[in-house]
Design a protein around this motif. Structure first.
Motif, PDB file in Angstrom:
ATOM      1  N   TYR A 167       0.162 -26.524   2.558  1.00 21.83           N
ATOM      2  CA  TYR A 167      -0.256 -25.559   1.542  1.00 21.83           C
ATOM      3  C   TYR A 167       0.382 -24.226   1.928  1.00 21.83           C
ATOM      4  CZ  TYR A 167      -3.316 -22.275  -0.903  1.00 21.83           C
ATOM      5  OH  TYR A 167      -3.802 -21.266  -1.676  1.00 21.83           O
ATOM      6  N   ILE A 168       1.222 -23.710   1.054  1.00 24.08           N
ATOM      7  CA  ILE A 168       1.926 -22.459   1.309  1.00 24.08           C
ATOM      8  C   ILE A 168       1.421 -21.429   0.308  1.00 24.08           C
ATOM      9  CG2 ILE A 168       4.185 -21.331   1.370  1.00 24.08           C
ATOM     10  CD1 ILE A 168       5.277 -24.284   1.768  1.00 24.08           C
ATOM     11  N   HIS A 169       0.981 -20.287   0.818  1.00 24.37           N
ATOM     12  CA  HIS A 169       0.431 -19.235  -0.036  1.00 24.37           C
ATOM     13  C   HIS A 169       1.338 -18.014   0.083  1.00 24.37           C
ATOM     14  CE1 HIS A 169      -3.460 -16.993  -1.345  1.00 24.37           C
ATOM     15  NE2 HIS A 169      -2.446 -16.757  -2.138  1.00 24.37           N
ATOM     16  N   ILE A 170       1.984 -17.664  -1.028  1.00 26.52           N
ATOM     17  CA  ILE A 170       2.897 -16.523  -1.065  1.00 26.52           C
ATOM     18  C   ILE A 170       2.233 -15.410  -1.857  1.00 26.52           C
ATOM     19  CG2 ILE A 170       5.142 -15.686  -1.869  1.00 26.52           C
ATOM     20  CD1 ILE A 170       6.149 -18.598  -1.624  1.00 26.52           C
ATOM     21  N   LYS A 171       2.205 -14.216  -1.292  1.00 21.80           N
ATOM     22  CA  LYS A 171       1.675 -13.055  -2.003  1.00 21.80           C
ATOM     23  C   LYS A 171       2.791 -12.040  -2.162  1.00 21.80           C
ATOM     24  CE  LYS A 171      -3.096 -13.513  -0.691  1.00 21.80           C
ATOM     25  NZ  LYS A 171      -4.343 -12.786  -0.836  1.00 21.80           N
ATOM     26  N   VAL A 172       2.959 -11.565  -3.389  1.00 19.28           N
ATOM     27  CA  VAL A 172       3.960 -10.548  -3.703  1.00 19.28           C
ATOM     28  C   VAL A 172       3.308  -9.489  -4.583  1.00 19.28           C
ATOM     29  CG1 VAL A 172       5.941 -12.116  -3.548  1.00 19.28           C
ATOM     30  CG2 VAL A 172       4.810 -11.794  -5.740  1.00 19.28           C
ATOM     31  N   ASP A 194      -1.815  -1.261  -6.570  1.00 20.85           N
ATOM     32  CA  ASP A 194      -2.985  -0.476  -6.152  1.00 20.85           C
ATOM     33  C   ASP A 194      -3.792  -1.219  -5.091  1.00 20.85           C
ATOM     34  OD1 ASP A 194      -2.425   1.584  -7.907  1.00 20.85           O
ATOM     35  OD2 ASP A 194      -3.971   1.036  -9.362  1.00 20.85           O
ATOM     36  N   ASN A 195      -3.642  -2.534  -5.038  1.00 17.69           N
ATOM     37  CA  ASN A 195      -4.420  -3.370  -4.128  1.00 17.69           C
ATOM     38  C   ASN A 195      -3.641  -3.803  -2.887  1.00 17.69           C
ATOM     39  OD1 ASN A 195      -6.552  -3.275  -5.967  1.00 17.69           O
ATOM     40  ND2 ASN A 195      -5.783  -5.042  -7.062  1.00 17.69           N
ATOM     41  N   TRP A 196      -2.503  -3.170  -2.659  1.00 12.94           N
ATOM     42  CA  TRP A 196      -1.657  -3.502  -1.511  1.00 12.94           C
ATOM     43  C   TRP A 196      -1.379  -2.206  -0.772  1.00 12.94           C
ATOM     44  CZ3 TRP A 196       1.221  -8.452  -1.578  1.00 12.94           C
ATOM     45  CH2 TRP A 196       1.975  -8.653  -0.411  1.00 12.94           C
ATOM     46  N   GLY A 197      -1.698  -2.159   0.497  1.00 11.74           N
ATOM     47  CA  GLY A 197      -1.511  -0.931   1.251  1.00 11.74           C
ATOM     48  C   GLY A 197      -0.550  -1.092   2.405  1.00 11.74           C
ATOM     49  N   ILE A 198       0.169  -0.022   2.676  1.00 18.16           N
ATOM     50  CA  ILE A 198       1.078   0.048   3.820  1.00 18.16           C
ATOM     51  C   ILE A 198       0.899   1.422   4.459  1.00 18.16           C
ATOM     52  CG2 ILE A 198       3.485  -0.027   4.599  1.00 18.16           C
ATOM     53  CD1 ILE A 198       4.150  -1.551   2.009  1.00 18.16           C
ATOM     54  N   GLY A 199       0.592   1.444   5.727  1.00 25.47           N
ATOM     55  CA  GLY A 199       0.520   2.713   6.454  1.00 25.47           C
ATOM     56  C   GLY A 199      -0.357   3.762   5.802  1.00 25.47           C
ATOM     57  N   TYR A 200      -1.590   3.424   5.505  1.00 23.24           N
ATOM     58  CA  TYR A 200      -2.598   4.327   4.933  1.00 23.24           C
ATOM     59  C   TYR A 200      -2.475   4.566   3.430  1.00 23.24           C
ATOM     60  CZ  TYR A 200      -3.407   5.664   9.822  1.00 23.24           C
ATOM     61  OH  TYR A 200      -3.659   5.660  11.169  1.00 23.24           O
ATOM     62  N   LYS A 201      -1.424   4.062   2.786  1.00 33.53           N
ATOM     63  CA  LYS A 201      -1.216   4.363   1.363  1.00 33.53           C
ATOM     64  C   LYS A 201      -1.106   3.099   0.536  1.00 33.53           C
ATOM     65  CE  LYS A 201       1.096   8.713   2.167  1.00 33.53           C
ATOM     66  NZ  LYS A 201       2.206   9.566   1.882  1.00 33.53           N
TER      67      LYS A 201
END
Length: 67
Positions: free
Chosen positions: A3-8, A50-57
């Motif tokens: 089972y492979i789950h890809i999120k983009v 809006d639901n994906w964050g990187i480095g506090y943002k």
């Protein structure tokens, strides 16, 4: 049964690109682990920026800053 789950992020990923991801991920399991492609499952989730964050943002904030 892999089972492979890809999120983009949901930034205009085309059906052609999704097909390529599914084929590529399945092919990797076949080549590396000798898995049966008929029992290899691939799920692609598109996540709003809006639901994906990187480095506090949020990614949506980061995208606005890069425009």
């Amino acid at each position: 049964m892999p089972y492979i789950h890809i999120k983009v992020t949901d930034e205009n990923v085309t059906n052609e690109q999704k097909r390529a991801l599914i084929q590529g991920a399945t092919n990797l399991m076949v080549k590396v682990l000798n898995k049966d492609p008929k029992t290899t499952f691939v799920v692609i989730d598109e996540v709003h920026t809006d639901n994906w964050g990187i480095g506090y943002k949020q990614v949506s904030e980061i995208r606005k800053l890069s425009d």
